[in-house]
Motif scaffolding. Structure first.
Motif, PDB file in Angstrom:
ATOM      1  N   PRO A  73      12.715 -30.932  -9.699  1.00 30.74           N
ATOM      2  CA  PRO A  73      11.825 -30.441  -8.634  1.00 30.74           C
ATOM      3  C   PRO A  73      10.423 -30.027  -9.080  1.00 30.74           C
ATOM      4  CG  PRO A  73      13.690 -28.939  -8.983  1.00 30.74           C
ATOM      5  CD  PRO A  73      13.881 -30.075  -9.915  1.00 30.74           C
ATOM      6  N   ILE A  74      10.046 -30.288 -10.317  1.00 27.98           N
ATOM      7  CA  ILE A  74       8.740 -29.850 -10.832  1.00 27.98           C
ATOM      8  C   ILE A  74       7.570 -30.366 -10.000  1.00 27.98           C
ATOM      9  CG2 ILE A  74       8.490 -31.732 -12.504  1.00 27.98           C
ATOM     10  CD1 ILE A  74       7.310 -29.599 -14.453  1.00 27.98           C
ATOM     11  N   THR A  75       7.708 -31.524  -9.355  1.00 29.10           N
ATOM     12  CA  THR A  75       6.614 -32.057  -8.540  1.00 29.10           C
ATOM     13  C   THR A  75       6.865 -31.869  -7.036  1.00 29.10           C
ATOM     14  OG1 THR A  75       7.660 -34.222  -8.709  1.00 29.10           O
ATOM     15  CG2 THR A  75       5.851 -33.768 -10.240  1.00 29.10           C
ATOM     16  N   GLY A  76       7.903 -31.111  -6.694  1.00 30.20           N
ATOM     17  CA  GLY A  76       8.150 -30.787  -5.285  1.00 30.20           C
ATOM     18  C   GLY A  76       8.445 -31.985  -4.416  1.00 30.20           C
ATOM     19  N   GLN A  77       9.115 -32.996  -4.975  1.00 28.18           N
ATOM     20  CA  GLN A  77       9.273 -34.252  -4.232  1.00 28.18           C
ATOM     21  C   GLN A  77      10.639 -34.447  -3.581  1.00 28.18           C
ATOM     22  OE1 GLN A  77       6.613 -36.698  -3.819  1.00 28.18           O
ATOM     23  NE2 GLN A  77       5.674 -34.744  -4.320  1.00 28.18           N
ATOM     24  N   GLY A  78      11.611 -33.571  -3.858  1.00 33.36           N
ATOM     25  CA  GLY A  78      12.984 -33.823  -3.405  1.00 33.36           C
ATOM     26  C   GLY A  78      13.125 -34.077  -1.921  1.00 33.36           C
ATOM     27  N   SER A  79      12.674 -33.131  -1.089  1.00 32.34           N
ATOM     28  CA  SER A  79      12.840 -33.310   0.354  1.00 32.34           C
ATOM     29  C   SER A  79      11.898 -34.388   0.891  1.00 32.34           C
ATOM     30  CB  SER A  79      12.630 -31.988   1.095  1.00 32.34           C
ATOM     31  OG  SER A  79      11.391 -31.424   0.758  1.00 32.34           O
ATOM     32  N   ASN A  80      10.739 -34.550   0.238  1.00 27.65           N
ATOM     33  CA  ASN A  80       9.817 -35.634   0.627  1.00 27.65           C
ATOM     34  C   ASN A  80      10.460 -36.990   0.369  1.00 27.65           C
ATOM     35  OD1 ASN A  80       6.970 -34.297   1.187  1.00 27.65           O
ATOM     36  ND2 ASN A  80       7.892 -33.211  -0.527  1.00 27.65           N
TER      37      ASN A  80
END
Length: 415
Positions: free
Chosen positions: A308-315
């Protein structure tokens, strides 16, 4: 009417089930928990969804919380001066905020998944509360035209083999610790505007701070990503939420004192407001072969799980659901065979590969040209803005991020 089974009621499973339902498919959704159990349970994630992913929700008219959730207009980056925390609290070497072209939002998945699940049932969808095992899917694969597996944890994931070509890491790269809090003070430089804050502490890890909407209203998420074995890797075995929060704040005071200054009055939003763990970033083979010969297609983080370091999971989950929905609709009445499944995944991979490449790069120590780029963003607002908008469209990083020559040419063009 084509019958489709979706196993797993997260961002991608629910978005896909509701999307298929709106197009007249007969959809069954399997979840191991009821909507009430999800809503009253422990937080499941951090999530900051950027413009493209939010638009996929709007397209399906699932943006139920858009007016309530804070509108995140910027993305800030702070970098601690290396080693500055040895003698006392760390000092900031870099600090800037880039503006997003379209706002982002974070809605606690307990709120969203419970609400979407109830909507699915209200619209006539068949909701089955049952934890599925591989044996169950063997039976279901004979009764449904297509079985989609979007449950990213547990036994079902083992059906999808790791793709070593696309998975450079063999173990977790960060230890994760999340707290949802009320009472965080505003950012002194922009008290009226919400932004996600990315605080990088070289050689130690990262702290992300994001405004969110939770079960008890407006809140903020404090999210530590610690390099395994380092000073932030201390949450393993912490059971008490209060202890988890006090450890979070103690680490903030030392490594990101500028964020700690806003956090002196925070308290946890609820009894389930903390989460800790770690997982290995992995890309998997998208097709699962069942013992009885049936096939299932993996969805979102079942097949592409990034740190999740780049905050992309839900995106990524939202983009995967939108891509798969388009592929299913275009396929019409034809059989959902293995060739179609692989093609459907590769179509999604065209987007996901950029997320995976960027996320894996951010997990490694930054090379000099990246440090120069992040530093330059403090002096050059167009650089800050472009970096911030890369969170919405990571494909753009190909143009200015990975290769020193492209970075230098880009910085020369804007300075």
């Amino acid at each position: 009417m084509r019958k489709i089974l979706v196993v797993g009621a997260g961002q991608s499973g629910l978005q896909l089930a509701l999307g298929l339902q709106s197009h007249g498919y007969e959809v069954t959704l399997m979840s191991n928990r009821t909507a009430d159990e999800i809503r009253s349970g422990r937080v499941m994630s951090t999530q900051c969804m950027f413009h493209t992913a939010l638009q996929h929700e709007r397209d399906l008219q699932l943006n139920f919380w858009e007016s309530q959730a804070p509108k995140i207009e910027g993305l800030g980056v702070s970098v601690a001066a290396p080693g500055s925390w040895a003698e006392g609290p760390a000092a900031r070497a870099i600090d800037w905020v880039g503006r997003l072209d379209g706002y982002a939002q974070s809605v606690d998945q307990r709120v969203k998944m419970a609400g979407w699940m109830e909507t699915f049932a209200q619209r006539g969808g068949q909701l089955v509360i049952h934890g599925a095992a591989v044996g169950d899917l063997d039976y279901f694969s004979r009764t449904y035209d297509l079985v989609l597996v979007s449950a990213g944890k547990g036994e079902l994931v083992s059906m999808f083999a790791r793709d070593p070509q696309r998975s450079p890491y063999g173990e977790p790269q960060r230890a994760l610790a999340v707290s949802y809090v009320h009472g965080l003070g505003p950012r002194p430089e922009h008290p009226d505007h919400y932004a996600v804050r990315c605080n990088l502490v070289p050689g130690v890890g990262e702290l992300f701070v994001m405004p969110a909407l939770t079960t008890s209203g407006r809140a903020d998420i404090l999210f530590w990503e610690g390099i395994p074995g380092g000073p932030l890797d201390v949450f393993n075995g912490v059971k008490e939420p209060a202890e988890h929060l006090s450890l979070t704040l103690e680490l903030m005071e030392r490594y990101v004192p500028w964020e700690h200054a806003r956090a002196t009055k925070v308290e946890l939003t609820d009894a389930g407001a903390t989460l800790a763990g770690r997982y290995t970033p992995t890309v998997r083979n998208p097709v699962g072969h069942l013992p009885g010969g049936g096939l299932v297609l993996g969805v979102a983080d079942v097949v592409v799980a990034n740190d999740p370091i780049t905050g992309q999971g839900s995106n990524s989950a939202s983009k995967c659901a939108a891509s798969y929905l388009a592929s299913i609709l275009e396929h019409g009445e034809k059989e959902f065979d293995e060739e179609w499944m692989r093609g459907t995944f590769e179509r999604y991979w065209e987007t996901a590969q950029h997320v995976t490449k960027w996320t894996n790069a951010m997990l490694a120590p930054p090379p000099e040209h990246i440090l120069n780029l992040i530093g330059a963003a403090g002096q050059l607002p167009p650089v800050a803005d472009r970096f911030a908008n890369g969170f919405d469209d990571p494909a753009d990083f190909e143009n200015f991020f990975y290769e020193p020559e492209k970075t230098a040419a880009y910085l020369a063009s804007v300075s």
